[in-house]
Structures are given as C-alpha cells and as structure tokens.
Design an enzyme around this catalytic site. Sequence first.
Site, PDB file in Angstrom:
ATOM      1  N   HIS A 295      35.384  38.840  33.762  1.00  0.00           N
ATOM      2  CA  HIS A 295      35.449  40.208  33.214  1.00  0.00           C
ATOM      3  C   HIS A 295      36.284  40.228  31.943  1.00  0.00           C
ATOM      4  O   HIS A 295      37.287  39.522  31.818  1.00  0.00           O
ATOM      5  CB  HIS A 295      35.950  41.201  34.256  1.00  0.00           C
TER       6      HIS A 295
ATOM      7  N   ASP B 295      45.027  38.272  32.847  1.00  0.00           N
ATOM      8  CA  ASP B 295      43.983  38.747  33.764  1.00  0.00           C
ATOM      9  C   ASP B 295      43.086  39.689  32.956  1.00  0.00           C
ATOM     10  O   ASP B 295      43.447  40.828  32.693  1.00  0.00           O
ATOM     11  CB  ASP B 295      44.625  39.483  34.948  1.00  0.00           C
TER      12      ASP B 295
ATOM     13  N   GLU C 249      35.532  45.659  35.524  1.00  0.00           N
ATOM     14  CA  GLU C 249      35.896  44.995  36.784  1.00  0.00           C
ATOM     15  C   GLU C 249      37.128  45.632  37.397  1.00  0.00           C
ATOM     16  O   GLU C 249      37.226  45.794  38.612  1.00  0.00           O
ATOM     17  CB  GLU C 249      36.168  43.498  36.520  1.00  0.00           C
ATOM     18  N   GLU C 250      38.069  45.993  36.548  1.00  0.00           N
ATOM     19  CA  GLU C 250      39.361  46.478  37.044  1.00  0.00           C
ATOM     20  C   GLU C 250      39.266  47.832  37.743  1.00  0.00           C
ATOM     21  O   GLU C 250      40.209  48.274  38.374  1.00  0.00           O
ATOM     22  CB  GLU C 250      40.377  46.542  35.893  1.00  0.00           C
TER      23      GLU C 250
ATOM     24  N   ASP D  83      38.111  34.332  37.562  1.00  0.00           N
ATOM     25  CA  ASP D  83      39.163  35.334  37.431  1.00  0.00           C
ATOM     26  C   ASP D  83      40.514  34.676  37.710  1.00  0.00           C
ATOM     27  O   ASP D  83      40.593  33.485  38.019  1.00  0.00           O
ATOM     28  CB  ASP D  83      38.908  36.506  38.402  1.00  0.00           C
TER      29      ASP D  83
ATOM     30  N   HIS E 190      49.041  41.967  37.113  1.00  0.00           N
ATOM     31  CA  HIS E 190      49.037  43.432  36.942  1.00  0.00           C
ATOM     32  C   HIS E 190      50.417  44.001  36.632  1.00  0.00           C
ATOM     33  O   HIS E 190      50.670  45.186  36.828  1.00  0.00           O
ATOM     34  CB  HIS E 190      48.380  44.148  38.127  1.00  0.00           C
TER      35      HIS E 190
HETATM   36 ZN   LIG Z   1      40.943  40.203  37.017  1.00  0.00          ZN
END
Ligand SMILES: [Zn+2]
Length: 353
Positions: free
Chosen positions: A64, A173, A205-206, A228, A317
């Site tokens: 992604h 990410d 995707e998130e 990922d 994150h």
């Molecule tokens: Zn990711």
Amino acid sequence: MAINFEELKEICEVPGAPGYETRIRTYLKKRLSGLVDEIEVDPMGSIIALKRGKENKRVMAAAHMDEIGFIVNHIDSEGFVRFQPLGGFDPKTLTSQRVIIHGREDIPGVMGCKPIHIMKPEERKKSPELQDYFIDTGHSKEEVEKLVRPGDTITRQGDLMRIGNCFNGKSLDNRISVYVLVKTLEALKGKTIPYDLYAVFSVQEEVGLRGARTAASRINPDFGFGLDTTIAYDLPGAQGHEMVTSLGKGTAIKVIDGTAISDYRMVDYLKRTADKHNIKWQTEIMSAGGTDTAAIQQYGRGGSLTGAISVPTRYLHQTIEMVNEVDVDNSVKLLTQAVLQLDENDWSHDVTG
Ligand SMILES: [Zn+2]
C-alpha cells in the site's frame, strides 16, 4: 545489495494520506516506467503495473502506498485547525509533532495540546486523546481560512534519517515495502519470469484494505504476496512471546495476523526459497492487525494462494518508525527469488513441507 538511501528518503517523504494518494502515485508511475510492460491506474486509484511472464497465470504482489494521516474537519474561531484521523494513531506520540496540511499550498503546523504546567495532577497521569489536539499553523484565522478548507488532508512531517544500521522516519509503514517492490522489479528487469506479475501499489489500506480489494477483484490472482511492515517489539521490557519480530534478524514470513492465515504451502515455499538462497528470515505470528494480504487472498474469484513478506518495524503508527537495512535487503531478495521460482514448486494440497 546496499539500500539506496536517497531513493528511500524520497519514497518516504512524498505525502499520500488515504484516499489522497495523488502525489505518491504520480511519483511511482514515473519511477516504474521502463521496469514493467504496462502501467494502469484502477478506478479507485491503485497502480497496477504488469510485468509479463511465460505463462498466463497471475501473481499479485501488493504494497500500500497510502500513509496514516488526518483530514481537516473544522477551523475554530482562533484559527486552530481541528481534524479527524485517517488510520490508527497512537495519540500520545503526537504531542508537539510537526505536520503538513495539504491545503491550497503545503502549510506546516504543529500538533498542540495543553502544557504540563497547567495540567491538573490527574491530567498529568493520563495520556492525551486525539480530540485533545489541535493544529497550530502560526497564521491568523483569516490567513488560515484562505489556505485551508475542511476536507484537506494532513500528513506527518519528518525527514528520513539513518540511525546506526537503521532507517528512521515517518511513513516507513508502508513506504519501505513500496521500496521493496520497486527494487524487486528492478532486480527482475531483463529476466524472464514464469507467470504474469501484477505489482500493485494500493490505496486506502490504512482505513481497511480498500484499494487492494478492488485491485484483487480486477486482477483475479492465482498467487499473492502481501507486502507490508510488521511489529518489531524487540524492546526493553518485552517478553519473548510479545516481540512478533526483531530488527536485523531478517525478512519476516507471515504465518498469521488478525485478518489472514497465510496459505501453508506459501509459507513453506517462502521458507525453503529463503534457505536455498541464504536469505535471512524470521516468522511473523501476530494476533491482531491486518494487511492487504487478506484482500489479495479473498477478493479474486475463488480466492488465491497467498502469503506475505513483511519488514520488521519498531514504533509502528507512531510519529517515527524504524527499520533495519538487513531486513529490507533480505525482503527484496526473497520476493525476487519467490517470483522467479514460482513454477518450480508443487502446489498441490497433498504435499507436506
Ligand atoms: Zn501498513
């Protein structure tokens, strides 16, 4: 294979909040030309880059290209910008972080909240919630209103840095896997591959694997690789069973996460391929969270034979994430070899590894 720091830095720093991936899409379309036979952008905005193989079977490898961000929902009476998240943030890591509001131009801002001096003793003990933050652009309300409108997106500001043997910055990410997929296509350049390879740079995707679902239904893959990041909680205080992966111990072969159980034949194939080529690997066993792997596995007609190659990442994150160069390098090597030898494996259900 050394990591191309300048290229990785560019890939990480181009903004792309979920649903607003225009800039990273434009960047990647240009980067991919010459590496594949066809490039198309599907209706939702994912890039589908096709490298033809000898036989007409389809392999989907998806990374992604969106990153967690925010969207402006209000400008208050003093000109402070309020927002809601696009993707899951750890709110306590936002204090005083710089962000960029993608308004009529890119406007830098800072995530403000109450200073510690005026917090009540009980407030000091609890972590702030997302609603406690506002974005301070340093502009007056009138100036902010000229530049920013509700619906504009916001991404984190942060340069990619080399720290020891690691890379540290925002959006690793999943830009690290975007890098892995680009470098794999580069490694495959001029080589004949057994099956058609659809390299997908997916959107949204998130916020729930949305772009990979539609891309998978369009491609209808026979085989799939989700690309990922995964948790590396190899940190002080962590117990062995909580770590998931460790930095520097190699690329991670996903066995399970919260949304997908990798096909056992693919797990076995990836492990054997890695061993055969002296590629450093570790297993990834995660109880929660999910990646495009689930979408690739389920959204083609009748599903596909899917596994995943993950890059161990610390501080996922949070505002800055960290990966190790050894793991990145081994991820490129494993994906490259896995694509090249896909027709040499017996994929029947009766074979036990
Ligand atoms: Zn990711």
